[in-house]
Design an enzyme around this catalytic site. Structure first.
Site, PDB file in Angstrom:
ATOM      1  N   ASP A 266      30.364  43.992  57.701  1.00 32.68           N
ATOM      2  CA  ASP A 266      30.524  45.644  57.166  1.00 32.68           C
ATOM      3  C   ASP A 266      29.727  45.760  55.665  1.00 32.68           C
ATOM      4  O   ASP A 266      30.495  44.749  54.904  1.00 32.68           O
ATOM      5  CB  ASP A 266      31.658  45.972  57.232  1.00 32.68           C
ATOM      6  CG  ASP A 266      32.389  47.475  56.904  1.00 32.68           C
ATOM      7  OD1 ASP A 266      31.401  47.930  55.792  1.00 32.68           O
ATOM      8  OD2 ASP A 266      33.356  48.128  56.786  1.00 32.68           O
TER       9      ASP A 266
ATOM     10  N   TRP B 236      14.351  48.925  64.607  1.00 36.53           N
ATOM     11  CA  TRP B 236      13.696  48.889  62.793  1.00 36.53           C
ATOM     12  C   TRP B 236      12.872  47.945  62.711  1.00 36.53           C
ATOM     13  O   TRP B 236      11.745  47.033  62.293  1.00 36.53           O
ATOM     14  CB  TRP B 236      14.190  48.999  62.168  1.00 36.53           C
ATOM     15  CG  TRP B 236      14.508  51.281  61.925  1.00 36.53           C
ATOM     16  CD1 TRP B 236      14.175  51.666  62.784  1.00 36.53           C
ATOM     17  CD2 TRP B 236      14.595  51.674  60.553  1.00 36.53           C
ATOM     18  NE1 TRP B 236      14.710  53.058  62.357  1.00 36.53           N
ATOM     19  CE2 TRP B 236      14.891  53.359  61.158  1.00 36.53           C
ATOM     20  CE3 TRP B 236      15.243  51.413  58.964  1.00 36.53           C
ATOM     21  CZ2 TRP B 236      14.582  54.944  60.607  1.00 36.53           C
ATOM     22  CZ3 TRP B 236      14.856  52.122  58.779  1.00 36.53           C
ATOM     23  CH2 TRP B 236      15.237  53.996  59.051  1.00 36.53           C
TER      24      TRP B 236
ATOM     25  N   GLY C 223      18.310  46.976  66.643  1.00 35.37           N
ATOM     26  CA  GLY C 223      16.954  46.459  66.530  1.00 35.37           C
ATOM     27  C   GLY C 223      15.794  46.714  65.845  1.00 35.37           C
ATOM     28  O   GLY C 223      15.136  46.213  66.192  1.00 35.37           O
TER      29      GLY C 223
ATOM     30  N   ASP D 119      24.426  44.408  60.660  1.00 32.45           N
ATOM     31  CA  ASP D 119      25.021  45.942  61.149  1.00 32.45           C
ATOM     32  C   ASP D 119      26.456  44.827  61.747  1.00 32.45           C
ATOM     33  O   ASP D 119      26.667  43.831  61.419  1.00 32.45           O
ATOM     34  CB  ASP D 119      24.162  46.191  62.685  1.00 32.45           C
ATOM     35  CG  ASP D 119      24.337  47.005  62.298  1.00 32.45           C
ATOM     36  OD1 ASP D 119      23.083  48.428  62.493  1.00 32.45           O
ATOM     37  OD2 ASP D 119      25.929  47.295  63.196  1.00 32.45           O
TER      38      ASP D 119
ATOM     39  N   LYS E 192      18.603  56.798  55.650  1.00 34.16           N
ATOM     40  CA  LYS E 192      18.986  58.522  57.152  1.00 34.16           C
ATOM     41  C   LYS E 192      19.534  58.727  55.929  1.00 34.16           C
ATOM     42  O   LYS E 192      20.684  58.019  54.735  1.00 34.16           O
ATOM     43  CB  LYS E 192      19.062  57.445  58.480  1.00 34.16           C
ATOM     44  CG  LYS E 192      19.646  58.553  58.677  1.00 34.16           C
ATOM     45  CD  LYS E 192      21.133  57.996  59.542  1.00 34.16           C
ATOM     46  CE  LYS E 192      21.242  57.458  60.928  1.00 34.16           C
ATOM     47  NZ  LYS E 192      20.344  57.797  62.065  1.00 34.16           N
TER      48      LYS E 192
ATOM     49  N   ASP F 264      18.937  52.796  58.306  1.00 35.18           N
ATOM     50  CA  ASP F 264      18.887  54.349  59.188  1.00 35.18           C
ATOM     51  C   ASP F 264      20.731  54.184  59.337  1.00 35.18           C
ATOM     52  O   ASP F 264      21.135  54.679  60.498  1.00 35.18           O
ATOM     53  CB  ASP F 264      18.702  53.561  60.397  1.00 35.18           C
ATOM     54  CG  ASP F 264      18.287  54.417  61.879  1.00 35.18           C
ATOM     55  OD1 ASP F 264      18.132  54.781  60.755  1.00 35.18           O
ATOM     56  OD2 ASP F 264      18.250  53.983  62.078  1.00 35.18           O
TER      57      ASP F 264
END
Ligand SMILES: C[S@@+](CC[C@H](N)C(=O)[O-])C[C@H]1O[C@@H](n2cnc3c(N)ncnc32)[C@H](O)[C@@H]1O
Length: 197
Positions: free
Chosen positions: A89, A54, A52, A72, A153, A113
């Site tokens: 997911d 970010w 958490g 997540d 990312k 990310d």
């Protein structure tokens, strides 16, 4: 201690001192300063958000009226009133539908990310990471408003070029960067994009 480990240690301590759940928080702070991605009152969607860090940064930046939605595989402890958390997911259509429902329209900024479980075999990890990122990019038309921004990312490797090309088709401004907080030897990069077409 190796220089890289010392750097990791430094940011871990700093995160603890400043109440951030991960040292990744400093990557978002650094990249946001450089590329002005998140603004007051924005709505933000954060993929791969646990634990958490970010979201903590983003939830402050979007004050007073903005909101942050994070997803997540792992559970995430509550962050604040302007933060909604989903566990699931993102490869699961049901999870994507829940997010679309919560977004109600489109967001100003998409963050990712996301990193798969690391096998240690570079080529496999690279492919899996880029596949996850591509999945999000495919959803941009449903999720990101016109002129929206994103920070993604990406693990360096042969498929990075394809990813970059895809982003250049979709955004007017695309920049590849390695934040100071990232370890030098890691293949982790970030792509900051502005001006979603
Ligand atoms: C580097 S961590 C994110 C750190 C986060 N930005 C922070 O500041 O705390 C990467 C995350 O991606 C998540 N992830 C990997 N594959 C995923 C998937 N298919 N769906 C949702 N999350 C995923 C992992 O569970 C992990 O928590």
């Amino acid at each position: 201690m190796r220089l890289e480990d010392a750097k990791k240690d430094h940011y871990r301590k700093l995160a603890k001192e400043q109440g951030y759940r991960s040292r990744s928080a400093f990557k978002l702070i650094e990249l946001n300063k450089k590329y002005s991605l998140i603004k007051s009152n924005d709505s933000i969607l954060d993929f791969g958000a646990a634990p958490g860090g970010w979201m903590q940064v983003a939830s402050k930046l979007v004050m007073p009226k903005g909101k942050v939605i994070g997803v997540d595989l792992l559970p995430i402890k509550p962050i604040g009133e302007n933060v909604t958390i989903f566990q699931g997911d993102i490869r699961d259509e049901e999870v994507v539908n829940k997010i679309l429902n919560e977004v109600k329209g489109k967001v100003n900024v998409i963050l990712s990310d996301m990193a798969p479980n690391i096998s240690g075999i570079w080529k496999i990890d690279h492919n899996n990471q880029i596949d996850l990122t591509m999945l999000i990019i495919d959803r941009f038309p449903d999720l990101l408003e016109k002129n929206g921004r994103c920070l993604l990312k990406a693990f360096d490797g042969p498929m990075l070029n394809t990813l970059e090309k895809e982003l250049k088709k979709n955004f007017t401004n695309v920049k590849l960067i390695k934040p100071k907080v990232s370890r030098n030897a890691s293949s982790e990069l970030y792509i900051a994009c502005r001006g979603f077409r």
